[in-house]
Design a protein around this motif. Structure first.
Motif, PDB file in Angstrom:
ATOM      1  N   SER A 200      -7.722  -0.450  -1.656  1.00  0.00           N
ATOM      2  CA  SER A 200      -6.608  -1.213  -1.413  1.00  0.00           C
ATOM      3  C   SER A 200      -6.339  -1.512  -0.195  1.00  0.00           C
ATOM      4  O   SER A 200      -7.084  -0.929   0.757  1.00  0.00           O
ATOM      5  CB  SER A 200      -5.464  -0.317  -2.126  1.00  0.00           C
ATOM      6  N   THR A 202      -3.260  -1.991   2.838  1.00  0.00           N
ATOM      7  CA  THR A 202      -1.699  -2.080   3.253  1.00  0.00           C
ATOM      8  C   THR A 202      -1.583  -2.382   4.499  1.00  0.00           C
ATOM      9  O   THR A 202      -2.579  -2.268   5.454  1.00  0.00           O
ATOM     10  CB  THR A 202      -1.025  -0.471   3.115  1.00  0.00           C
ATOM     11  N   LYS A 207       1.390  -2.074   0.694  1.00  0.00           N
ATOM     12  CA  LYS A 207       0.527  -2.657   0.095  1.00  0.00           C
ATOM     13  C   LYS A 207       0.776  -4.285   0.122  1.00  0.00           C
ATOM     14  O   LYS A 207       1.563  -4.841  -0.080  1.00  0.00           O
ATOM     15  CB  LYS A 207       0.532  -2.489  -1.488  1.00  0.00           C
ATOM     16  N   ASP A 242      -0.372   5.744  -2.395  1.00  0.00           N
ATOM     17  CA  ASP A 242      -0.584   5.175  -3.624  1.00  0.00           C
ATOM     18  C   ASP A 242      -2.058   5.517  -3.979  1.00  0.00           C
ATOM     19  O   ASP A 242      -3.135   5.618  -3.153  1.00  0.00           O
ATOM     20  CB  ASP A 242      -0.700   3.665  -3.227  1.00  0.00           C
ATOM     21  N   ASP A 244      -4.437   3.913  -5.879  1.00  0.00           N
ATOM     22  CA  ASP A 244      -4.856   2.889  -6.549  1.00  0.00           C
ATOM     23  C   ASP A 244      -6.082   2.385  -5.754  1.00  0.00           C
ATOM     24  O   ASP A 244      -6.427   1.018  -5.417  1.00  0.00           O
ATOM     25  CB  ASP A 244      -4.280   1.587  -6.618  1.00  0.00           C
ATOM     26  N   THR A 249      -8.503   3.600   1.236  1.00  0.00           N
ATOM     27  CA  THR A 249      -7.554   2.652   1.463  1.00  0.00           C
ATOM     28  C   THR A 249      -7.678   2.155   2.858  1.00  0.00           C
ATOM     29  O   THR A 249      -7.667   2.943   3.706  1.00  0.00           O
ATOM     30  CB  THR A 249      -5.919   3.424   1.210  1.00  0.00           C
ATOM     31  N   ASN A 523       8.496  -3.150  -2.344  1.00  0.00           N
ATOM     32  CA  ASN A 523       8.414  -1.568  -2.584  1.00  0.00           C
ATOM     33  C   ASN A 523       9.647  -0.936  -1.777  1.00  0.00           C
ATOM     34  O   ASN A 523       9.760  -1.533  -0.540  1.00  0.00           O
ATOM     35  CB  ASN A 523       7.202  -1.102  -2.395  1.00  0.00           C
ATOM     36  N   GLN A 525      10.392   3.441  -0.640  1.00  0.00           N
ATOM     37  CA  GLN A 525       9.746   4.595  -0.612  1.00  0.00           C
ATOM     38  C   GLN A 525      10.649   5.876   0.166  1.00  0.00           C
ATOM     39  O   GLN A 525      11.111   5.159   1.216  1.00  0.00           O
ATOM     40  CB  GLN A 525       8.605   4.532  -0.089  1.00  0.00           C
ATOM     41  N   LYS A 546       8.285   6.553  -5.050  1.00  0.00           N
ATOM     42  CA  LYS A 546       8.076   5.084  -4.545  1.00  0.00           C
ATOM     43  C   LYS A 546       8.155   4.194  -5.746  1.00  0.00           C
ATOM     44  O   LYS A 546       7.661   4.501  -6.683  1.00  0.00           O
ATOM     45  CB  LYS A 546       6.634   5.058  -3.762  1.00  0.00           C
ATOM     46  N   SER A 548       7.397   0.134  -6.578  1.00  0.00           N
ATOM     47  CA  SER A 548       6.944  -1.084  -6.391  1.00  0.00           C
ATOM     48  C   SER A 548       7.079  -1.956  -7.507  1.00  0.00           C
ATOM     49  O   SER A 548       6.844  -1.644  -8.747  1.00  0.00           O
ATOM     50  CB  SER A 548       5.391  -0.982  -5.959  1.00  0.00           C
ATOM     51  N   ALA A 636       6.412   6.058  -8.944  1.00  0.00           N
ATOM     52  CA  ALA A 636       5.715   6.968  -8.731  1.00  0.00           C
ATOM     53  C   ALA A 636       6.788   8.174  -8.112  1.00  0.00           C
ATOM     54  O   ALA A 636       7.656   7.885  -7.469  1.00  0.00           O
ATOM     55  CB  ALA A 636       4.661   6.876  -7.658  1.00  0.00           C
ATOM     56  N   GLU A 657       2.254   8.594 -11.681  1.00  0.00           N
ATOM     57  CA  GLU A 657       2.612   7.186 -11.600  1.00  0.00           C
ATOM     58  C   GLU A 657       2.871   6.579 -13.132  1.00  0.00           C
ATOM     59  O   GLU A 657       1.859   6.721 -14.213  1.00  0.00           O
ATOM     60  CB  GLU A 657       1.423   6.329 -10.909  1.00  0.00           C
TER      61      GLU A 657
END
Length: 972
Positions: A200, A202, A207, A242, A244, A249, A523, A525, A546, A548, A636, A657
């Motif tokens: 991912s 950011t 993101k 996150d 993902d 990341t 998003n 947070q 968070k 999104s 999340a 999540e």
């Protein structure tokens, strides 16, 4: 009249309501823990670490109250804060790699704030602690050392030490990171051998959605490196992140005025020369920041901005088969059925801008606004010859054999040692696409006593717009003899002169298209931290939530102009000779692997079809099937604690999540059902909601001042690509192709163990082993007659191409990194710097395929996973100049599985080695002149068909080296 709410305002209102509900569970856990704890007393120590001149702060130093084992690190402006310490006398220690450790005796009293500022210690290497390649590496090492998880970092000033034109190329120098190229430029980033769809991206923690219709992967060549302050690759996730990403990341951190004290500006002007096309291209970048005083504060408001513009004109030559080999046991009998010659002329323009604001509202609260805009325009003209080869069957007398109906019998393909007939298509594709990334992050941090609250609102949008263009103009001709080829890797066409004559080709079709894809992500947070004590040990309890909201849409329109003889085009008007370039410099295609003939020109083709009624040529089915809308909302919540027990830091927590997924698209069915001809185009929608609970544990143990051990057990969830989740379906007769919106996300359990050694200024060694157990990875499959009738419809099915979840996969690896600055050696050897990293990985995944209506299995490598990748750089720098040679290597890897049932059809990318060079002369304190060489070894791009079958071309492409000359002016 009530004002209409914007999408972001509506999202905010809904999110604030949902955020309250989402945080309830995590807050309840935190409250129970808080009630059982004793708070610190009310005293604190704070300050700032600066370079000796005090010109700017230093980030990443560790500040520790030794007797209490309370530790923090200096932030990006060099400041630190240790709040709510009990009364007493203590030792305050500041540790920074490359400088002497400093200690001071301090006394903490109730309700008093003790201020202790530090400057870098005086030692032999002080003059290079803040300037030069070694200094930038040293800054990154300090940030890595202070991190709670495993990260790799590159700073903005380090990016300039290598000839990296964009963000992805800057990342390839880090351990475990390599890039996938597009036309010789770095585009997609792989982390620990895992492709970009498994990672991912950011920007400032928010993101970034993907501008490409079918992908989650973000093409980081769209982001100019001049807009950045640093790049961080996080390889082990903490619960407040996150979940993902499987490989890692990538966080792009943009500029902040508080990175430096006072006014700063930098301007760079350069030109790029592409040897392949002999064209020069300009580049300009500007960066500036300043601090201002607002109200009673001193230098409490910062503004930082950056602008970058780069237009590059270049090209490449390509020859590819796409795997069209009929491989025989006897190599001499192997036939090539089709191959394609391609010549690319490319112009890429990158425009990037960033404007950021920071405000220290008071001693408690800091606020920020980060913006980034990137526009990437790619204009590409592709001239191609597609050669479809065959041989006539002949009897013993050499006469062509005819079938019962009098047609000529043929065999597909030609062996390399023979010649035969061919249908050759001369093709043109001419399109310009523009990708944009917009990111806005608004947030702040409030800190008082033992409480810290972080809050952030992010809004990002990516788009890809391809206006009306020629997607494929095709002219065809048949040649009955004399067609052959030689070589297998770099294929050359052997053909008589008439193959290259434009008057022998007749227009078959002009396909045109336009497309726009948008991907939006909003998003919000909230993170809350409470500092406590647990049995006399410092504990930081953190919880938060968070939300999104993501929406991806794609809209494509297709037109096909064929059978033009039926609307008045004469035989003469259909000849290719009417549509070739007339400029003498453009008439013949400049192709490196032999002749291709005259170049096809776009304008005459568009002029020819302009009088026609566009609506009559609209491809309704193809246009509708390509359109879709996907919504993906993720809620999340998490709770985590960081506990320091002597030399051991323990970070443990859990993240939950919830994903709400909806997809809308079109289904097209054309088949016969009980004697009736069915043809229908209908709308379809899908829903798929699911949740994941993701625990994690991180350990960091200090062995002396220079060595620390790390271990992490983490869990991740990576959702399938949008191509795999596509709601579209096309059925024609007994063949059907459809996406699978009900695919399960990939789930992974990860284990990382390693050691880090910080040996001094810019000197470092690390070794990590990692293992990933993966479930539910997705792959393409032909389900054939086993396909669910509720998905494909009634009647017999011979092909049902879709996507399916695999059972399990594994990936293991070893990652080594080292750097050494030889400052302890006598001159001139003290200017040498060597850095290297290497990553070995191994993966295995099992896929299924149909074999005589029964499922069989075979093992494959995970796509994009190289068994070995590495970087090596050697540099030399003094106060007047610096030199650097860098090599980047990655071994072969599986690009794609074309057919799960046929390993010979797998596409493999051959090993690649890139060699770059940079020389920089410091003409004065403010002026630098540099020369860069990129791809000095003229490394091409070769894809072959079948693992280990390097003689069977899938694709071969060459770019040539390029050179840059530039000047940078800096004023602190």
């Amino acid at each position: 009249m009530r004002a209409k709410k914007t999408p972001l305002a509506s999202f905010l209102q809904a999110s604030l309501q949902k955020l309250n509900a989402t945080t309830t569970h995590a807050a309840a856990i935190g409250a129970v823990t808080l009630l059982s704890q004793t708070a610190f007393a009310d005293g604190s120590v704070s300050g700032k670490l600066s370079d000796k001149s005090g010109s700017y702060g230093i980030e990443g130093a560790l500040v520790t109250v030794k007797e209490l084992n309370v530790q923090t690190s200096t932030n990006r402006d060099g400041r630190y804060n240790l709040p709510s310490l009990p009364n007493g006398e203590y030792t305050l220690e500041l540790s920074y790699v490359g400088a002497d450790t400093q200690t001071r005796a301090i006394a903490i009293t109730d309700n008093a704030i003790l201020v202790e500022h530090f400057t870098l210690s005086s030692n032999a290497t002080e003059h290079v602690l803040v300037i030069g390649e070694a200094a930038s590496l040293n800054k990154a090492l300090n940030k890595q050392r202070a991190s709670n998880n495993i990260v790799s970092i590159v700073n903005a000033d380090a990016i300039g030490n290598y000839p990296d034109a964009n963000t992805s190329e800057a990342l390839q120098r880090l351990p475990g990171v390599s890039v996938e190229n597009d036309q010789g430029e770095g585009r997609y980033v792989r982390i620990r051998g895992l492709g970009a769809n498994f990672n991912s991206v950011t920007i400032n923690g928010s993101k970034v959605p993907s501008p490409n219709a079918g992908e989650r992967a973000v093409a980081l060549d769209t982001v100019p490196s001049e807009l950045l302050e640093s790049l961080e690759v996080t390889k082990t996730l903490t619960p407040d992140m996150d979940a993902d990403s499987l490989g890692g990341t990538i966080n792009v951190k943009s500029l902040s005025a508080f990175d430096r004290d006072g006014r700063f500006y930098k301007a760079t002007l350069e030109t790029n020369f592409d040897e392949h096309t002999s064209q020069a291209s300009p580049k300009l970048s500007l960066t500036a920041s300043d601090l201002f005083s607002i109200g009673d504060g001193a230098d409490n408001f910062g503004v930082a901005g950056a602008l970058s513009w780069y237009e590059r004109k270049f090209g490449s030559d390509n020859v590819e088969t796409g795997g069209a080999w009929d491989v025989a046991d006897n190599a001499a009998d192997t036939r090539l059925e089709e191959f394609e010659q391609r010549d690319y002329t490319i112009s890429r323009e990158r425009l990037g801008a960033s404007l950021n604001f920071d405000y220290q509202a008071n001693d408690v609260t800091n606020l920020f606004l980060r913006t980034l805009y990137s526009e990437y325009t790619d204009a590409e003209e592709r001239q191609a010859n597609v050669i479809e080869m065959y041989q006539f069957e002949r009897d013993d007398l050499g006469d062509i054999v005819l079938d019962d109906e009098g047609d000529e019998e043929t065999n597909d393909g030609i062996p390399a040692s023979e010649t035969g007939a061919a249908t050759i298509a001369r093709e043109l594709k001419d399109r310009t696409e523009t990708m944009k990334i917009k990111s806005l992050v608004l947030g702040g941090k409030s800190e008082w006593d033992t409480w810290v609250i972080d809050y952030k609102l992010g809004a990002s949008q990516s788009s890809e717009h391809t206006p009306f263009h020629i997607d494929g103009a095709v002219f065809e001709a048949d040649f009955e003899e004399g067609i052959g080829y030689s070589a297998a890797k770099q294929i050359y066409l052997h053909a008589p002169a008439e193959v290259y004559a434009a008057e022998n080709y007749e227009l078959d079709e002009i396909a045109t298209a336009q497309q726009i894809t948008k991907d939006k992500e909003n998003n919000i947070q909230l993170d809350i931290t409470k500092r406590l004590q647990l049995a006399g040990n410092p504990l930081a309890l953190k919880w938060g939530a968070k939300l999104s909201q993501r929406e991806k849409t794609s809209d494509e329109e297709v037109w096909a102009y064929s059978n033009l003889d039926e609307v008045g085009f004469t035989d003469e008007q259909l000849l290719l000779s009417n549509y070739v370039a007339t400029n003498s410099g453009e008439a013949q295609i400049d192709y490196q692997f032999g002749p291709m003939g005259q170049a096809i020109a776009s304008r005459p083709l568009l002029n020819a079809i302009s009088p026609l009624d566009k609506s009559e040529y609209h491809e309704e089915i193809d246009s509708a099937i390509a359109d879709f809308t996907v919504n993906e909302d993720i809620s999340a919540a998490y709770v985590m604690g960081t506990l320091d027990v002597d030399k051991l830091r323990i970070l443990a927590g859990v993240r939950v999540e919830q994903t709400d997924f909806t997809a809308a698209g079109m289904h097209y069915n054309e088949y016969e059902d009980e004697g009736a001809e069915i043809e229908e185009l209908t709308a379809a929608s899908f829903n798929n909601d699911y949740s994941h609970t993701l625990p994690s544990l991180h350990l960091r143990y200090l062995i002396g001042e220079k060595v620390q051990l790390r271990a992490a057990w983490t869990n991740a969830v990576v959702r399938p690509t949008f191509e795999q989740l596509s709601p579209a379906k096309v059925r024609e007769g007994d063949e059907v192709e459809f996406g699978n919106p009900l695919l399960k996300p990939l789930e992974a359990s990860n284990l990382d163990i390693g050691i880090e050694y910080y040996g001094g200024f810019a000197s470092y060694f690390s070794a990590f082993v990692f293992s990933k157990d993966i479930e539910n990875f997705a792959y393409a499959i032909d389900l054939g007659a086993t396909a669910d009738a509720s998905l494909v419809g009634p009647g017999e099915i011979s092909e049902a191409n879709t996507f399916k979840n695999g059972d399990s996969a594994t990936l293991t690896g070893l990652e080594l990194a080292a750097s050494k600055q030889f400052s302890e050696l006598p001159a001139p050897w003290d200017g040498f710097l060597v850095s290297a990293n290497a990553t070995w990985t191994s993966s295995e995944a099992t896929i299924e395929y149909l074999d005589d209506e029964l499922f069989a299995q075979r093992d494959i490598h995970l796509p994009s996973q190289s068994d070995f990748s590495g970087n090596f750089a050697i540099g030399y720098e003094t106060e007047k100049f610096s030199l650097r040679v860098a090599a980047n290597y990655k071994s072969e890897y599986l690009l794609e599985v074309s057919d799960p049932a046929d390993a010979q059809g797998d596409a493999w990318v051959d090993a690649q080695t890139g060699i770059d060079f940079l020389a920089r002369w410091y003409a004065s304190e403010k002026v630098q002149v540099f020369v860069q060489g990129v791809n000095l070894g003229d490394q091409g791009y070769y894809v072959y068909s079948g693992e280990g079958q390097k003689d069977y071309n899938f694709q071969y492409e060459e770019y040539g080296p390029s050179f840059r000359l530039g000047v940078t002016i800096t004023d602190f």
